[in-house]
Structures are given as C-alpha cells and as structure tokens.
Design an enzyme around this catalytic site. Structure first.
Site, mmCIF file in Angstrom:
data_model
loop_
_atom_site.group_PDB
_atom_site.id
_atom_site.type_symbol
_atom_site.label_atom_id
_atom_site.label_comp_id
_atom_site.label_asym_id
_atom_site.label_seq_id
_atom_site.Cartn_x
_atom_site.Cartn_y
_atom_site.Cartn_z
ATOM 1 N N CYS A 38 0.811 -1.225 0.000
ATOM 2 C CA CYS A 38 0.000 0.000 0.000
ATOM 3 C C CYS A 38 0.844 1.275 0.000
ATOM 4 O O CYS A 38 0.324 2.357 -0.286
ATOM 5 C CB CYS A 38 -0.947 -0.001 1.201
ATOM 6 S SG CYS A 38 -2.051 -1.424 1.238
ATOM 7 N N ASN A 88 -10.133 -0.226 0.052
ATOM 8 C CA ASN A 88 -8.672 -0.137 0.048
ATOM 9 C C ASN A 88 -8.157 -0.698 -1.269
ATOM 10 O O ASN A 88 -8.219 -1.903 -1.505
ATOM 11 C CB ASN A 88 -8.116 -0.932 1.235
ATOM 12 C CG ASN A 88 -6.604 -0.858 1.353
ATOM 13 O OD1 ASN A 88 -5.918 -0.426 0.442
ATOM 14 N ND2 ASN A 88 -6.072 -1.292 2.485
ATOM 15 N N HIS A 129 -3.202 7.181 2.231
ATOM 16 C CA HIS A 129 -3.648 5.877 1.744
ATOM 17 C C HIS A 129 -5.047 5.605 2.294
ATOM 18 O O HIS A 129 -5.308 5.785 3.483
ATOM 19 C CB HIS A 129 -2.659 4.806 2.197
ATOM 20 C CG HIS A 129 -3.155 3.413 2.029
ATOM 21 N ND1 HIS A 129 -3.721 2.963 0.858
ATOM 22 C CD2 HIS A 129 -3.181 2.355 2.891
ATOM 23 C CE1 HIS A 129 -4.058 1.701 1.002
ATOM 24 N NE2 HIS A 129 -3.753 1.308 2.220
#
Length: 328
Positions: free
Chosen positions: A122, A285, A255
């Site tokens: 990520c 996500n 993020h």
C-alpha cells in the site's frame, strides 16, 4: 540549473462493477459468512468497492489510468521516457515480465523508455513517486509515468470477513516531469521488516506448486496500531524536509485504508477534517492505487488547485511507509 520534478497530469480508472456492502453481505451470506453494511462501515468507513471482471489484469487498469493522466498532461505516450508501476498484484507469477513492461507495450511506447515495477504494497505509490523524483532531479529522465494498479480481489479469501470486505480494485497515475518551478518538495520512505507477518500473502511457489496460502492475511489490530504511529511521524519528517508546517498544507491525501486511521492522522497533525480527501467509502482499500485515485478525484472535482500544497502518505505490508509533499 536546478531542476524539480512536478506532477503535470493525473488520471484514474475503476472497473465498472461496483459492489456495495449490502450486495457483498448477500454474497457472503450464501457461503454462510455473516456480515452487514453496518458492521463493515462502522469499522472501516467503506460502503462500496469495485471489482475487475475475470480476465482483467492490473496492466489493463493501469493503462486506462495512464491514458487519462497523459491526456491531462497534454502529452502522448511517446513523450514518456520511464514508467514506474507500483503493484502487489502483478500480471504474471513472480512479477516478470514486469507489469510496467506490459503497460509500456499496451500504450505503444516503443522508444526504449525504461520500465520497472515497485513492490511496497500500500506504500508502493509513495516509493514509486520518490524514485521518479530522484530520477528526474538527477537529470536521467525527463517525463516519468508513475502508476499504482491493483486487482486485490484476486487474492482475497471470501470466507474471511475480516479482510475480504476491505479491499477493491483500481488504478491511478500521474505524469511527473522536469520543471524549473517547485513541484515535489520532499519525500521520506521507511520500512521495518520485523513486522512482515502482520500484513502479507504467506504463500510461495516450490517446484511449480503453491506452498502455503495465496490469500491476503492481515492482523487488523496490529496494522492499525502501527499505522497511526508511523503515519504521523513520517508526515512530520516530510514537513521538516520541506521547511513547512502542518498549517501550510492545503490537502491531506493518505492511503485510503480505514477512515479511523485517516482521521486520527489528521487530528494528530491538527489539520481540520475538511482538508482530508476521502475516497475509501466508495473505493475500499485499493492498495498502491488508492493515493493516486484520491488525488485524481480531488484534482478533477476542483478541490486541488495549481499552487496547492498536498501531503501524500501511505503505509503497507512489509512493513513499509512513506510520505511526500507536493506543490501542484
């Protein structure tokens, strides 16, 4: 002459198939897995996510995002002399050929431009941006296409409600170019491999056979505790490198993993929540794609304007984390 690297175009792409929490809960119920919109949303802030259709790969999503970024930058693919693509879900087993090379071919960039993948989960887009910034400032490259592209739905265990409800597919891209005007003001990267087990895909291939699990594994509580600590710290490190205060920041684009982590970081930095760009509710996500997706959305809806200072930051498996401050 001193050169800077500057973001001159952004783009993003989401697969057409959106799956709401209600729809996902129904699908999981058919497998005997109990969950609900309220359970998912209260823990993550996620209401929906997008899934790629069978056969659609990370490169396909990345190409679409790249085309939009190139259009926004008023460039053609032939202007690009380097591609850096961040992904944890590459097109090919073992990650080669790189998904960046696949994207290069699909875009028709036949000028010998360099192409490589970056794997920091990520945090991948932050790592890719930092590499592009260094390449441009060194004079080695002039126009770098930076992409985050993921098809995380392919590595989700849909019998594990603690992870399968959190992730989605998508891609985001930016064109970074050599500039005489300030653009990327600071980048800062970190990693700590001692935390590798809290977010991972613990399988590997031995003699052509899968050993272990090919599904994502996450210790959510451990990830949450570490994330809220390192994100504040790396943001302050980047601010110090840029010679700025938190109050100088126009937008915080973290993020997009969990709304509680994102809001906690903003509050710790004393940034009003109005300065926080949020897409996790609609995208879930999307790992390395989440930051450029959110950036592109905020650029296109008019929130992020030329001259604005934007703090980008991410944290991911490895354990990795990083931040960048950019002047648009």
């Amino acid at each position: 002459m001193t050169f800077f690297s500057k973001i001159i175009g952004t783009g993003s792409y989401l697969p057409p198939k959106a799956v709401s929490n209600h729809e996902l809960a129904e699908q999981l119920a058919a497998k005997g897995i109990e969950t609900s919109h309220d359970w998912i949303f209260s823990r993550s802030g996620i209401a929906s996510r997008h899934y790629a259709e069978p056969g659609v790969k990370a490169s396909d999503l990345g190409v679409e995002a790249a085309k939009r970024a190139l259009e926004a930058a008023h460039m053609t693919a032939s202007d690009i002399d380097m591609i850096i693509l961040a992904t944890s879900t590459p097109d090919f087993l073992g990650g080669f050929p790189s998904t960046a090379c696949v994207v290069q071919n699909k875009l028709g960039i036949l000028n010998g431009a360099a192409a490589m993948d970056v794997q920091a989960v990520c945090s991948g887009f932050m790592y890719a941006m930092a590499v592009a910034d260094s390449m441009i400032k060194s004079g080695a490259h002039k126009n770098v296409l930076v992409i985050g592209a993921e098809v995380f739905s392919r590595i989700l265990n849909f019998e594990d409600r603690t992870t399968c409800v959190l992730f989605g597919d998508g891609a985001g891209a930016v064109v970074m170019s050599r500039s005489e005007a300030p653009g990327v003001l600071a980048t800062k990267l970190h990693a700590d491999g001692s935390h590798q087990d809290i977010l991972c895909v613990p399988g590997n291939v031995e003699q052509g056979v899968l050993a272990g699990s090919a599904y994502l594994h996450m210790d959510g509580q451990a990830v949450f505790k570490l994330a809220v600590t390192v994100l504040e710290k790396v943001a302050n490190e980047a601010l110090e490198l840029a010679g700025l205060q938190a109050s100088d920041i126009d937008w915080l684009i973290p993020h997009q993993a969990n709304i509680r982590i994102m809001q906690s970081t903003a509050k710790k930095m004393r940034l009003p929540l109005e300065k926080l760009v949020v897409t996790v509710d609609q995208h879930g996500n999307t790992s390395a794609a989440s930051i450029p997706l959110a950036l592109d959305l905020a650029v296109r809806d008019g929130r992020v304007q030329p001259g604005h200072k934007v703090l980008l930051e991410g944290v991911g498996g490895g354990f990795t984390w990083g931040a960048a401050i950019v002047q648009m």
